[in-house]
Each structure stands twice: as C-alpha cells, then as structure tokens.
Design an enzyme around this catalytic site. Structure first.
Site, PDB file in Angstrom:
ATOM      1  N   ASP A 289       0.827  -1.194  -0.038  1.00 57.54           N
ATOM      2  CA  ASP A 289       0.044  -0.047   0.131  1.00 57.54           C
ATOM      3  C   ASP A 289       0.830   1.376  -0.047  1.00 57.54           C
ATOM      4  O   ASP A 289       0.331   2.518  -0.032  1.00 57.54           O
ATOM      5  CB  ASP A 289      -1.060  -0.132   1.112  1.00 57.54           C
ATOM      6  CG  ASP A 289      -0.430  -0.037   2.514  1.00 57.54           C
ATOM      7  OD1 ASP A 289       0.584  -0.888   2.884  1.00 57.54           O
ATOM      8  OD2 ASP A 289      -0.662   0.930   3.154  1.00 57.54           O
ATOM      9  N   HIS A 290       2.403   0.972  -0.272  1.00 59.05           N
ATOM     10  CA  HIS A 290       3.217   2.297  -0.342  1.00 59.05           C
ATOM     11  C   HIS A 290       3.794   2.067  -1.493  1.00 59.05           C
ATOM     12  O   HIS A 290       4.497   3.364  -1.876  1.00 59.05           O
ATOM     13  CB  HIS A 290       4.141   2.280   1.074  1.00 59.05           C
ATOM     14  CG  HIS A 290       3.226   2.423   2.349  1.00 59.05           C
ATOM     15  ND1 HIS A 290       3.258   3.620   2.937  1.00 59.05           N
ATOM     16  CD2 HIS A 290       2.365   1.657   2.963  1.00 59.05           C
ATOM     17  CE1 HIS A 290       2.551   3.525   3.731  1.00 59.05           C
ATOM     18  NE2 HIS A 290       1.796   2.360   3.836  1.00 59.05           N
TER      19      HIS A 290
ATOM     20  N   HIS B  85       8.248  -0.854  12.264  1.00 57.62           N
ATOM     21  CA  HIS B  85       7.050  -1.176  11.431  1.00 57.62           C
ATOM     22  C   HIS B  85       7.778  -2.263  10.243  1.00 57.62           C
ATOM     23  O   HIS B  85       7.075  -3.532  10.351  1.00 57.62           O
ATOM     24  CB  HIS B  85       6.430  -0.013  10.601  1.00 57.62           C
ATOM     25  CG  HIS B  85       5.319  -0.274   9.794  1.00 57.62           C
ATOM     26  ND1 HIS B  85       4.066  -0.841  10.451  1.00 57.62           N
ATOM     27  CD2 HIS B  85       5.136  -0.184   8.325  1.00 57.62           C
ATOM     28  CE1 HIS B  85       3.280  -0.989   9.547  1.00 57.62           C
ATOM     29  NE2 HIS B  85       3.850  -0.654   8.334  1.00 57.62           N
TER      30      HIS B  85
ATOM     31  N   ASP C 237       4.461   4.789   7.734  1.00 58.47           N
ATOM     32  CA  ASP C 237       3.743   4.168   8.874  1.00 58.47           C
ATOM     33  C   ASP C 237       4.444   3.964  10.193  1.00 58.47           C
ATOM     34  O   ASP C 237       4.306   3.156  10.893  1.00 58.47           O
ATOM     35  CB  ASP C 237       3.370   2.547   8.266  1.00 58.47           C
ATOM     36  CG  ASP C 237       2.460   2.700   7.287  1.00 58.47           C
ATOM     37  OD1 ASP C 237       1.693   3.797   6.820  1.00 58.47           O
ATOM     38  OD2 ASP C 237       2.107   1.615   6.779  1.00 58.47           O
TER      39      ASP C 237
ATOM     40  N   HIS D 224      -1.675   7.189   6.720  1.00 59.18           N
ATOM     41  CA  HIS D 224      -2.916   6.811   6.847  1.00 59.18           C
ATOM     42  C   HIS D 224      -3.908   7.515   7.580  1.00 59.18           C
ATOM     43  O   HIS D 224      -3.344   8.354   8.659  1.00 59.18           O
ATOM     44  CB  HIS D 224      -3.171   5.467   7.550  1.00 59.18           C
ATOM     45  CG  HIS D 224      -2.374   4.155   6.724  1.00 59.18           C
ATOM     46  ND1 HIS D 224      -3.169   3.418   6.040  1.00 59.18           N
ATOM     47  CD2 HIS D 224      -1.160   3.821   6.806  1.00 59.18           C
ATOM     48  CE1 HIS D 224      -2.366   2.397   5.394  1.00 59.18           C
ATOM     49  NE2 HIS D 224      -1.116   2.687   5.825  1.00 59.18           N
TER      50      HIS D 224
HETATM   51 FE    FE Z   1       0.517   1.585   5.070  1.00 61.40          FE
HETATM   52 ZN    ZN Z   2       3.009  -0.359   6.271  1.00 59.34          ZN
END
Ligand code: FE
Ligand code: ZN
Length: 243
Positions: A60-61, A114, A133, A171
C-alpha cells in the site's frame, strides 16, 4: 514554505502525498499506493511527476510505483535496506543521506520497526516530514519487523524535530488511535480536547492529517511512553484494543 503538498486519498484509508517544488517545477510522490489517482491529480494541476520517494516496502506504499514510472519516466528513491523487496528503485538511501527535490532537500532518517528498513524524509527548511507508517496522529505503526526498543528510539528521533514540523503520515488512523490514546491517558486534557476536534472533523468528512510534532508530543501515547517497556505494553494493548 516553498513546497505545495497535496493529499490524495487512496485504497481504504491511505494518504498519498503529491509534493510540488515550484522553482524547478519538479513534482514528487510519497508512497503511491496506486497510480491512477496520482496521475489524475498531477494532470489536473499541470504538474509533471519527476520522482517517487518510498518509505517502506508494503504494497500500500509502492503499489503505484511501476505504473507511475512507466507513465512519467520518473526516478524512484527508497530504503536501501529494503531494495530486495522494491524492484522499481533507482536510488537507495539510508540515515544521513540527502535527497533533492528541485531547490529543496530532505534528510533521510532510519526509523525501523514497522518494517526492518523503514525510512522517513525530513525537509528541515520546510518544517515538513514524511513518516510513512512509523508515526501517526496519536499512534505509531505496528511492529511487524522490529522491536519496541527500535520504535522507542524512533520516537526520540522524531520528537527531536522542531515542534512546528508538519508530520505527513500515510493513513487516516487518527480516530481509532485517539480512542486508544484516551484509554491510555484518560486525564490528558490536551488529548481530550484534540479528540473532540478529531471527532468533529471526521463527522464533517474532513481529514486529520498532517499532524505536528508539537501535537504528538502532547497527545501521542507512544511518543509519550517513558520507557521501552511502557511503549511495548501500550503497543500490545492497542493491537488488541476494541474501543
Ligand atoms: Fe501502510
Ligand atoms: Zn506499512
């Protein structure tokens, strides 16, 4: 402020950041979850995307990297420690490196936990940081590939940035984070006040990001944890929190 920074919502709750440097005309994308909304926004503004900067390897990045690169011929910069997991990278960077966007430059910070090679980009001259994140409004990233001690060190590194620094996270997790934060620190008046503002903003359908280092120092239960053990306990509690 020289940079124009545009928020592009993507997927369920991602924010992609489109960053335009007007002196050179360069335009950069931070963590494109997907390509189409980014290309559409740039086109609408008449901006030509010249760079992508990634903070970590999660899909998602980086999901839009390949298509944006194909469409624009842009140059992709990302974490050296995650090069094996991001096959679109052109330039590999790590703590202390400098990355240029036209007339301005950012310094790279290593913020592992993360993911093992997660990085952040700090534009000191712009009072802006892109943290992926690692740091969220009233929250921090889950510890998928790192330890509480690493995240604790990340919090020390980020809280040392100037308080006015705008923090662009990836996010919209603010309301969920805030519910846990209030559980962790029910007597924190700054937190109670912030959460009232966040609830009102979300009820109006408005975003709550970027945040600032000053706000996080006052209200973020992970930045405010006073030991590695306290951060670890809070992270574990948040992982299981149903507020
Ligand atoms: Fe993410
Ligand atoms: Zn992430």
């Amino acid at each position: 402020m020289a940079l124009e920074i545009v928020r592009i919502p993507a997927l369920d709750d991602n924010y992609i950041w489109l960053v335009h440097e007007p002196v050179s005309g360069e335009t950069m994308v931070v963590d494109p979850a997907e390509a189409d909304p980014v290309l559409a926004e740039a086109e609408k503004r008449g901006w030509h995307i010249t760079q992508i900067w990634n903070t970590h390897w999660h899909p998602d990045h980086i999901g839009g990297n390949a298509d944006i690169k194909t469409a624009t011929g842009c140059h992709v910069t990302g974490p050296a420690a995650e090069a094996a997991k991001i096959n679109t990278l052109d330039t590999l960077v790590k703590e202390g490196d400098t990355v240029r966007l036209g007339a301005v430059q950012a310094r790279v910070l290593d913020v592992p936990a993360h993911t093992a090679g997660h990085i952040a980009y700090h534009f000191a001259g712009e009072d802006a940081a892109f943290v992926g994140d690692t740091l969220f409004a009233m929250g921090c990233g889950r510890l998928f590939e790192g330890s509480p001690a690493q995240m604790y060190a990340n919090m020390r590194k980020l809280e040392a940035l100037p308080e006015a620094t705008r923090v662009y996270c990836a996010h919209e997790y603010t309301q969920s984070n805030g519910r846990y934060a209030l559980h962790a620190e029910p007597d924190n008046a700054a937190l109670v006040a912030r959460m009232a503002e966040v609830d009102a903003a979300r009820a109006r359908g408005e975003p709550t990001v970027p945040t600032t280092i000053a706000l996080e120092k006052a209200t973020n239960p992970f930045m405010r944890a006073t030991s590695v053990d306290e951060l670890a306990a809070r992270r574990a509690a948040k992982d299981n929190f149903r507020g």
